[in-house]
Design an enzyme around this catalytic site. Structure first.
Site, PDB file in Angstrom:
ATOM      1  N   ARG A  47      -8.885  -8.306   4.280  1.00  0.00           N
ATOM      2  CA  ARG A  47      -7.765  -7.788   5.084  1.00  0.00           C
ATOM      3  C   ARG A  47      -7.852  -6.270   5.198  1.00  0.00           C
ATOM      4  NH1 ARG A  47      -2.376  -6.048   3.899  1.00  0.00           N
ATOM      5  NH2 ARG A  47      -0.763  -6.834   5.329  1.00  0.00           N
ATOM      6  N   SER A  66       4.285  -6.238   2.674  1.00  0.00           N
ATOM      7  CA  SER A  66       2.987  -6.222   3.345  1.00  0.00           C
ATOM      8  C   SER A  66       1.947  -6.920   2.481  1.00  0.00           C
ATOM      9  CB  SER A  66       2.610  -4.783   3.702  1.00  0.00           C
ATOM     10  OG  SER A  66       1.493  -4.754   4.558  1.00  0.00           O
ATOM     11  N   LEU A  67       0.903  -6.210   2.004  1.00  0.00           N
ATOM     12  CA  LEU A  67      -0.109  -6.884   1.202  1.00  0.00           C
ATOM     13  C   LEU A  67       0.497  -7.493  -0.062  1.00  0.00           C
ATOM     14  CD1 LEU A  67      -1.674  -5.740  -1.639  1.00  0.00           C
ATOM     15  CD2 LEU A  67      -1.651  -3.698  -0.242  1.00  0.00           C
ATOM     16  N   GLN A  89       0.830  -1.200   0.000  1.00  0.00           N
ATOM     17  CA  GLN A  89       0.000   0.000   0.000  1.00  0.00           C
ATOM     18  C   GLN A  89       0.870   1.257   0.000  1.00  0.00           C
ATOM     19  OE1 GLN A  89      -3.213  -0.458   2.701  1.00  0.00           O
ATOM     20  NE2 GLN A  89      -4.022   1.585   2.395  1.00  0.00           N
ATOM     21  N   HIS A 120       0.677  -3.010  11.056  1.00  0.00           N
ATOM     22  CA  HIS A 120       1.829  -3.770  11.542  1.00  0.00           C
ATOM     23  C   HIS A 120       2.214  -3.383  12.973  1.00  0.00           C
ATOM     24  CE1 HIS A 120       2.295  -5.640   7.668  1.00  0.00           C
ATOM     25  NE2 HIS A 120       2.227  -4.449   7.098  1.00  0.00           N
ATOM     26  N   GLN A 153       1.791 -11.549  10.099  1.00  0.00           N
ATOM     27  CA  GLN A 153       2.203 -10.356   9.361  1.00  0.00           C
ATOM     28  C   GLN A 153       1.340  -9.137   9.692  1.00  0.00           C
ATOM     29  OE1 GLN A 153       0.560  -9.334   5.742  1.00  0.00           O
ATOM     30  NE2 GLN A 153       2.417  -9.674   4.549  1.00  0.00           N
TER      31      GLN A 153
END
Length: 312
Positions: free
Chosen positions: A119, A94-95, A10, A203, A252
């Site tokens: 998510r 991340s994603l 992102q 996170h 994560q």
């Protein structure tokens, strides 16, 4: 050539993403149509046309970035690319880890799209708007950032969320604690600190409710062994075990993205080139900061895709 394919997270989204690729290649159009159908949403239209404020919403930005990356992979595959043969490792920021797993065949495109949509919604809802925040601390190392986060917490949550590279650390948690971290970083010699324009403290332990939702979603999702090992955010180490992948995707949500160490893992595995797949050029820039000897290229435009196909 031993390559690693990496997939952005992102922040790389922008109106117009994927539009040129869709105009040039039927394989990209088919991928965008597939994701639109799975999500029952005109996501591709939002990607191509905006509005930007709607695209920036976490629940839209995450599947949009996934779609942009997987469209590139589909076009590459139509030109003879085979991930297990032409890429030795995959990873995502991340994603982007979901994009990496879908590209490597561990997740179906439909399951990956549904998961990142869920998510994004779960992460947005985990903490009320205004309660959490994130900040980039520039010019300090990871050890100093951890000390700053611990001191800034003062009974609240402040944690290192991203180790993006030398001198680029992101902290996340309660807004007041993150603001204290910015003040402390200045005293510790940080070159600059920037409060990030995000809607939630990603996170960090504050994302625990989202992690629970993703645990439930992932239990119900089939995960196969990837065609190439994924270097996971949580461990910065390669894995091909579906059970471990499932556990790491849950972890994560609340744990630090170890991107600097992930790139160092590529070097240790004698990777000769890293290819950033999809929207933007953020990861290629970070890789050059982490290891100037490791070539990094971006593949997102029709010209870049065609150039890579010619080299395979």
């Amino acid at each position: 050539m031993k390559r690693a394919f990496v997939f952005p997270g992102q922040g790389s989204q922008a109106p117009g993403m994927g539009q040129a690729l869709a105009a040039a290649f039927a394989a990209a159009r088919d991928l965008f149509d597939e994701v639109d159908d799975v999500l029952s949403q005109h996501l591709s239209r939002l990607m191509f046309e905006g509005p930007e404020d709607e695209l920036m919403l976490t629940e839209n930005a995450q599947p949009a970035l996934l779609a942009a990356s997987l469209a590139v992979v589909r076009v590459l595959e139509s030109g003879g690319f085979a991930l297990g043969r032409h890429a030795a490792y995959v990873a995502g920021h991340s994603l982007g880890e979901y994009s990496a797993l879908a590209a490597a065949g561990a997740l179906s495109v439909g399951d990956a799209a549904r998961l990142v949509k869920r998510r994004g919604q779960a992460m947005q809802k985990a903490v009320p708007v205004g309660i959490g925040a994130m900040a980039a601390l520039l010019g300090i190392d990871i050890e100093t950032a951890r000390e700053i986060a611990e001191a800034a917490a003062d009974g609240q949550v402040c944690a290192v969320a991203n180790d993006n590279g030398p001198g680029q650390i992101v902290v996340s948690g309660h807004r007041a604690a993150v603001e204290r971290a910015v003040t402390l970083a200045a005293a510790q010699g940080a070159r600059r600190s920037i409060m990030l324009p995000v809607s939630a403290p990603f996170h960090s332990p504050l994302m625990a409710p989202a992690a629970e939702i993703m645990a439930e979603a992932l239990v119900e999702t089939r995960i196969d062994a990837p065609l190439a090992p994924v270097v996971a955010n949580v461990t910065a180490a390669p894995t091909s075990d579906p059970a471990e992948i499932r556990e790491l995707l849950v972890a994560q949500v609340t744990q630090m993205v170890r991107w600097r160490e992930s790139v160092q893992a590529f070097t240790a595995e004698e990777v000769e080139e890293v290819v950033e797949v999809g929207a933007g050029r953020v990861l290629a820039g970070l890789i050059k900061r982490i290891d100037r000897t490791l070539p990094a290229i971006t593949v997102g435009t029709p010209g870049e895709v065609e150039a890579l196909i010619k080299r395979l």
